[in-house]
Design a protein around this motif. Sequence first.
Motif, PDB file in Angstrom:
ATOM      1  N   ASP A 168       0.922  -1.121   0.172  1.00 36.77           N
ATOM      2  CA  ASP A 168      -0.040   0.046  -0.044  1.00 36.77           C
ATOM      3  C   ASP A 168       0.731   1.251   0.063  1.00 36.77           C
ATOM      4  O   ASP A 168       1.967   1.330   0.493  1.00 36.77           O
ATOM      5  CB  ASP A 168      -0.806  -0.098   1.135  1.00 36.77           C
ATOM      6  CG  ASP A 168      -2.072   0.878   0.953  1.00 36.77           C
ATOM      7  OD1 ASP A 168      -3.171   0.234   0.461  1.00 36.77           O
ATOM      8  OD2 ASP A 168      -2.095   2.059   1.102  1.00 36.77           O
ATOM      9  N   ASP A 170      -0.301   4.054   1.171  1.00 37.44           N
ATOM     10  CA  ASP A 170      -0.531   4.895   2.483  1.00 37.44           C
ATOM     11  C   ASP A 170       0.362   4.676   3.782  1.00 37.44           C
ATOM     12  O   ASP A 170       0.353   3.662   4.380  1.00 37.44           O
ATOM     13  CB  ASP A 170      -1.885   4.989   2.862  1.00 37.44           C
ATOM     14  CG  ASP A 170      -2.363   5.889   3.923  1.00 37.44           C
ATOM     15  OD1 ASP A 170      -1.745   6.255   4.829  1.00 37.44           O
ATOM     16  OD2 ASP A 170      -3.469   6.589   3.495  1.00 37.44           O
ATOM     17  N   GLY A 171       1.222   5.752   4.031  1.00 37.92           N
ATOM     18  CA  GLY A 171       2.159   5.696   5.155  1.00 37.92           C
ATOM     19  C   GLY A 171       1.521   5.496   6.449  1.00 37.92           C
ATOM     20  O   GLY A 171       1.907   4.637   7.537  1.00 37.92           O
ATOM     21  N   PHE A 174       0.220   1.812   6.676  1.00 42.42           N
ATOM     22  CA  PHE A 174       1.377   1.204   6.857  1.00 42.42           C
ATOM     23  C   PHE A 174       1.804   1.123   8.239  1.00 42.42           C
ATOM     24  O   PHE A 174       2.083   0.056   8.838  1.00 42.42           O
ATOM     25  CB  PHE A 174       2.548   1.607   6.108  1.00 42.42           C
ATOM     26  CG  PHE A 174       3.708   0.683   6.348  1.00 42.42           C
ATOM     27  CD1 PHE A 174       3.947  -0.559   5.637  1.00 42.42           C
ATOM     28  CD2 PHE A 174       4.964   1.052   7.202  1.00 42.42           C
ATOM     29  CE1 PHE A 174       5.219  -1.311   5.727  1.00 42.42           C
ATOM     30  CE2 PHE A 174       6.028   0.186   7.487  1.00 42.42           C
ATOM     31  CZ  PHE A 174       6.177  -0.734   6.777  1.00 42.42           C
ATOM     32  N   ASP A 175       1.918   2.177   9.100  1.00 39.60           N
ATOM     33  CA  ASP A 175       2.318   2.461  10.258  1.00 39.60           C
ATOM     34  C   ASP A 175       1.224   1.825  11.393  1.00 39.60           C
ATOM     35  O   ASP A 175       1.514   1.253  12.167  1.00 39.60           O
ATOM     36  CB  ASP A 175       2.582   3.792  10.445  1.00 39.60           C
ATOM     37  CG  ASP A 175       3.644   4.485   9.843  1.00 39.60           C
ATOM     38  OD1 ASP A 175       4.600   3.767   9.619  1.00 39.60           O
ATOM     39  OD2 ASP A 175       3.848   5.844   9.851  1.00 39.60           O
ATOM     40  N   THR A 196      10.869  -4.014  11.194  1.00 40.57           N
ATOM     41  CA  THR A 196      10.601  -3.019   9.947  1.00 40.57           C
ATOM     42  C   THR A 196      11.911  -2.400   9.582  1.00 40.57           C
ATOM     43  O   THR A 196      12.892  -2.261  10.013  1.00 40.57           O
ATOM     44  CB  THR A 196       9.746  -1.727  10.270  1.00 40.57           C
ATOM     45  OG1 THR A 196      10.302  -1.162  11.555  1.00 40.57           O
ATOM     46  CG2 THR A 196       8.199  -2.231  10.772  1.00 40.57           C
ATOM     47  N   GLY A 207      10.398   2.207  -0.579  1.00 39.33           N
ATOM     48  CA  GLY A 207       9.658   2.480   0.514  1.00 39.33           C
ATOM     49  C   GLY A 207      10.113   1.652   1.629  1.00 39.33           C
ATOM     50  O   GLY A 207      11.438   1.701   2.036  1.00 39.33           O
ATOM     51  N   ARG A 209       9.270  -1.763   4.696  1.00 32.30           N
ATOM     52  CA  ARG A 209       8.539  -3.026   4.668  1.00 32.30           C
ATOM     53  C   ARG A 209       8.564  -3.371   6.134  1.00 32.30           C
ATOM     54  O   ARG A 209       9.393  -3.142   7.048  1.00 32.30           O
ATOM     55  CB  ARG A 209       9.534  -4.090   3.984  1.00 32.30           C
ATOM     56  CG  ARG A 209      10.877  -4.511   4.518  1.00 32.30           C
ATOM     57  CD  ARG A 209      11.567  -5.642   3.589  1.00 32.30           C
ATOM     58  NE  ARG A 209      10.847  -6.659   3.511  1.00 32.30           N
ATOM     59  CZ  ARG A 209      10.568  -7.695   2.399  1.00 32.30           C
ATOM     60  NH1 ARG A 209      11.226  -7.451   1.408  1.00 32.30           N
ATOM     61  NH2 ARG A 209      10.308  -9.063   2.625  1.00 32.30           N
ATOM     62  N   LEU A 233       5.277  -0.796   1.925  1.00 33.56           N
ATOM     63  CA  LEU A 233       4.921   0.583   1.633  1.00 33.56           C
ATOM     64  C   LEU A 233       5.510   1.007   0.538  1.00 33.56           C
ATOM     65  O   LEU A 233       6.686   1.395   0.554  1.00 33.56           O
ATOM     66  CB  LEU A 233       5.419   1.482   2.928  1.00 33.56           C
ATOM     67  CG  LEU A 233       5.137   2.986   2.718  1.00 33.56           C
ATOM     68  CD1 LEU A 233       3.736   3.080   2.506  1.00 33.56           C
ATOM     69  CD2 LEU A 233       5.753   3.965   3.734  1.00 33.56           C
TER      70      LEU A 233
END
Length: 347
Positions: A168, A170-171, A174-175, A196, A207, A209, A233
């Motif tokens: 995705d 969108d940060g 993801f967070d 991560t 990005g 992972r 991400l």
Amino acid sequence: MTAYALLVSPSANRVYARSAAALTVAELGVLAETVLAGRLGAAQVEQLGGVEYVVFEADLDRAGIAQLSNVSTLLALFERRPADDGWLLRPVGLDRLDCLDDDLLTILKYPGKTNEVFTKLLVNVTVSACGSAHRMLVDRLRVLDPLCGRGTTLNQVLMYGWHAAGIDLDGTDFDAYAAFLPRWLKDKRLKHTAATARLRREGRTLGRRLDVELATSKEAWAAQDTVTVTGILADTREAAEVFRAGSFDAVVTDAPYGVQHGSRSGDGLRRRPLELLGEALPGWVRLLRPGGAIGIAVNLRTCPRADALALLVEVGLDVRDTPSYRGFEHRVDQAIQRDIVVACKAD
């Protein structure tokens, strides 16, 4: 053949509940064309004692019962036999794939979250169509959601004890998932690792992972019988640069609906679902194993079924468009009329 009656689970989502019986008929129709071909008769909705059931006839062994046990809306299954004053119902023991507590799916609440019962339906219908469907009860399949948001599909895949991966852009999403899953596993006291890191390819950063490995018991962890989750991400159009070609049994995703609560302000990708699918599908197909299947939930108001199927044909897939596969259209709200499109990669 034996007569059965399936009691549909009540849904917390009242709009979805109104469509649940019809969607169950369609899901059973797909099973009758795939993993239960020749053993499952036509299903229909019927009132028994003032309660709505989905009824059908079937010739089922233990594996067949296990397949039915995972129908997305199933609350209980009964054999039914005629009696002088109606029907006698005998409960059938279920053998579900679920290997984790169901609050993995229900605990997170946020605007735009896909109904978890529908997510299970989407996973079931897609996997049933793929060449690995015969392994779904005994092996750990690998499923990718290339538009995974906050991980509802990933969590359903985990519930089945399969390997999950998602991408995705969108940060925030993801967070949120990177925080939620390790916390949930810790609260459940399940053995796991979670990390991560930056995601780099050929000297450039794509990005971030998330990599999680978990086991459903201490014994499974000691035996190295683990399940993996990978969250990426990145732009889904770069999926083929992130994962190895031919590494997934199924690709399952809820495409952007192109409406405000399903889109991010200023994110053109999410507001043009057909354009996004056209650009991303070649990479998704590359990641499928031979015989793999793609299942996509679409909003017919912004992504007409015929247009979505045409895109799947353009990338060389064989679409599934029988009456059963056309039975999943249902209303979500005034702006969303949802449907499912499914296609398979040649063996």
